[in-house]
Motif scaffolding. Structure first.
Motif, PDB file in Angstrom:
ATOM      1  N   PHE A 143     138.480   4.304  83.167  1.00 50.49           N
ATOM      2  CA  PHE A 143     138.310   5.221  82.486  1.00 50.49           C
ATOM      3  C   PHE A 143     137.512   6.008  84.470  1.00 50.49           C
ATOM      4  O   PHE A 143     136.616   4.663  84.692  1.00 50.49           O
ATOM      5  N   ALA A 144     137.055   7.266  84.166  1.00 57.50           N
ATOM      6  CA  ALA A 144     137.408   7.428  85.549  1.00 57.50           C
ATOM      7  C   ALA A 144     135.167   7.825  85.670  1.00 57.50           C
ATOM      8  O   ALA A 144     134.971   7.820  84.760  1.00 57.50           O
ATOM      9  N   LEU A 145     134.901   7.786  86.858  1.00 53.38           N
ATOM     10  CA  LEU A 145     133.731   7.500  86.688  1.00 53.38           C
ATOM     11  C   LEU A 145     132.957   9.316  87.705  1.00 53.38           C
ATOM     12  O   LEU A 145     132.420   8.604  88.996  1.00 53.38           O
ATOM     13  N   GLN A 146     133.178   9.589  87.831  1.00 51.07           N
ATOM     14  CA  GLN A 146     133.140  10.934  88.478  1.00 51.07           C
ATOM     15  C   GLN A 146     131.900  12.005  88.813  1.00 51.07           C
ATOM     16  O   GLN A 146     131.161  11.876  89.712  1.00 51.07           O
ATOM     17  N   THR A 147     131.591  11.597  87.805  1.00 48.35           N
ATOM     18  CA  THR A 147     130.068  12.726  87.016  1.00 48.35           C
ATOM     19  C   THR A 147     130.081  13.695  88.225  1.00 48.35           C
ATOM     20  O   THR A 147     131.162  14.386  88.132  1.00 48.35           O
ATOM     21  N   ASN A 148     129.079  13.711  89.377  1.00 51.91           N
ATOM     22  CA  ASN A 148     129.266  14.737  89.993  1.00 51.91           C
ATOM     23  C   ASN A 148     129.578  14.535  91.739  1.00 51.91           C
ATOM     24  O   ASN A 148     129.648  15.095  92.409  1.00 51.91           O
ATOM     25  N   LEU A 149     130.639  13.364  91.778  1.00 52.11           N
ATOM     26  CA  LEU A 149     131.198  12.580  92.829  1.00 52.11           C
ATOM     27  C   LEU A 149     132.187  13.622  92.915  1.00 52.11           C
ATOM     28  O   LEU A 149     133.201  14.081  92.397  1.00 52.11           O
ATOM     29  N   PRO A 150     132.559  14.734  93.579  1.00 48.69           N
ATOM     30  CA  PRO A 150     133.800  14.815  94.694  1.00 48.69           C
ATOM     31  C   PRO A 150     135.400  14.108  94.550  1.00 48.69           C
ATOM     32  O   PRO A 150     134.987  12.635  95.330  1.00 48.69           O
ATOM     33  N   HIS A 151     135.846  14.861  94.326  1.00 46.03           N
ATOM     34  CA  HIS A 151     137.287  14.026  95.068  1.00 46.03           C
ATOM     35  C   HIS A 151     137.732  13.673  95.615  1.00 46.03           C
ATOM     36  O   HIS A 151     137.575  14.471  96.547  1.00 46.03           O
ATOM     37  N   ALA A 152     137.562  12.477  95.824  1.00 45.08           N
ATOM     38  CA  ALA A 152     137.794  11.755  97.513  1.00 45.08           C
ATOM     39  C   ALA A 152     137.768  10.550  98.312  1.00 45.08           C
ATOM     40  O   ALA A 152     137.261   9.699  96.749  1.00 45.08           O
ATOM     41  N   PRO A 153     138.921   9.961  98.579  1.00 52.77           N
ATOM     42  CA  PRO A 153     139.015   8.685  98.866  1.00 52.77           C
ATOM     43  C   PRO A 153     137.727   8.299  99.167  1.00 52.77           C
ATOM     44  O   PRO A 153     137.219   8.315  99.923  1.00 52.77           O
TER      45      PRO A 153
END
Length: 413
Positions: A43-53
């Motif tokens: 599952f994704a763990l983005q929270t407030n992390l911008p989509h980036a490599p």
């Protein structure tokens, strides 16, 4: 070897969680992922992390923070992985759950070279103190309460808690409750227009403003040691232990920190006693002030007004020992009168390590002999003034009420 997730994202880096078997982090060309079951489900763990490599991943072992580097978006840190390390399938069946908090370091401030204040690459530190995470299966209609207690079970702090569904996070700043706040109600003799000040228009009370003491004063720092966190959600009470650790860079001993915290807490409670007495006196003096405003022009109440003036003088005599009269006039920086007990105790609390005002001591070291001597003197003064306060409130105020009741009744308004 390259790894591909279900949505066909190219995976560039994989790291194992050092404190939980089967837990892996994966950085892809477009974000961050985590699995709790050796890759069977992600599952994704983005929270407030911008989509980036995501180019690199590491877990900070002492604090359990997840640190990643990205291409074009800098470094990112997810503070405290405790909930992810502890979460399991049984959580879904629970209506509430309090995660075991990680140990909290009581770090002290240090001098450093400041960079460009407008530097767009500057990072942001997490809030100071202990992280407390809890889970609610559904949003609670009732209030959710969090309480921190010391090793003997005494309440140290009550914390505001959200009632939202899912995992909620609260930070405890390692301090006791804030000290009580002075609420002035009366009009100073030498500043009759004070209630026309834009800060006080339409208000019934006003607080003290003084150079070096602005806003509510923080409570003392809790000493290193063992505490407990209690979650009350819908009547269900859950408890977890919490360890507070001394700053490893400090030369103070645990015994030093305990002594500092104990004295600061004692001074803080004495401040509350002083403030409560001031506020009680202000309530009575405000009633006397209103009485003069309403009936001072009526000669038939001349004897009542004389008795009110005498009582107000006795109350003021006590209050002026607790609070600098010039502060009542909103004179923030004047030094034309010596500080009374309220300010002296506030600044003493700062000296012994609470960080109140501009003068702050180091709470990792034991109080100095001079600080202890000053406290002994102020405590003696406080005992004397409190005896006068109790006498005036218990005898003189009661006598005035009886005297007024025995005279012609004052019309109700």
């Amino acid at each position: 070897a390259m790894l591909y997730l279900e949505d066909a994202q190219l995976t560039t880096i994989v790291r194992e969680e050092p404190k939980r078997e089967g837990m892996l982090y994966a950085g892809t060309e477009n974000g961050l992922w985590v699995t709790l079951d050796d890759g069977a489900h992600w599952f994704a763990l983005q929270t407030n992390l911008p989509h980036a490599p995501v180019s690199w991943i590491t877990v900070q072992e002492r604090f359990d923070d997840l640190v990643i580097s990205t291409k074009g978006r800098g470094f990112w840190i997810l503070d405290d992985l405790s909930p992810l390390q502890q979460i399991d399938a049984s959580l879904a069946a629970k209506s509430a759950y309090l995660f075991a908090p990680r140990a909290a370091y009581r770090f002290r401030g240090s001098n450093r070279i400041k960079g460009d204040p407008d530097d767009i690459s500057a990072g942001r530190n997490p809030p100071y103190g202990a992280v407390i995470d809890y889970y609610l299966k559904a949003a609670s209609k009732d209030s959710v309460h969090l309480v921190v207690r010391d090793a003997s079970g005494v309440i140290v702090r009550r914390l505001s808690a959200a009632a939202k569904a899912g995992v909620n996070r609260v930070w405890w700043d390692l301090r006791y409750e804030r000290t009580h706040t002075v609420a002035l109600r009366t009009t100073p003799e030498h500043y009759q227009q004070i209630w026309t000040d834009k800060r006080f228009i339409g208000k019934k009370t006003r607080r003290i403003y003084h150079y070096g003491i602005e806003g509510p004063v923080l409570g003392p720092l809790a000493a290193p040691g063992t505490y407990s966190v209690e979650l009350d959600a819908g009547g269900q009470k859950l408890t977890q232990p919490l360890t507070v650790l001394k700053d490893p860079h400090s030369g103070g001993t645990p015994a030093d920190a305990q002594a500092s915290s104990a004295l600061a807490l004692e001074v803080s409670r004495e401040i509350d006693t002083v403030v409560d007495a001031i506020n009680d006196i202000e309530k009575v003096r405000k009633q006397l002030e209103d009485l003069r405003d309403l009936y001072g022009h009526d000669s038939s109440y001349k004897a009542v007004m004389a008795a009110a003036k005498t009582l107000d003088g006795k109350l003021t005599g006590v209050e002026d020992q607790l609070l600098d009269p010039v502060l009542q006039e909103n004179d923030q920086k004047t030094y034309r009168a010596p500080m009374r007990l309220y300010l002296r105790l506030l600044f003493l609390e700062g000296v012994v390590g609470s960080g109140a005002g501009d003068v702050a001591g180091d709470p990792d070291f034991a109080p100095t002999a001079s600080a202890i001597a000053v406290h002994d003197e102020l405590r003696t003064r406080l005992t004397t003034v409190l005896a006068q306060y109790h006498q005036v409130m218990a005898q003189d105020v009661l006598a005035f009420n009886r005297d007024v009741a025995g005279r012609a009744a004052i019309p109700a308004r």
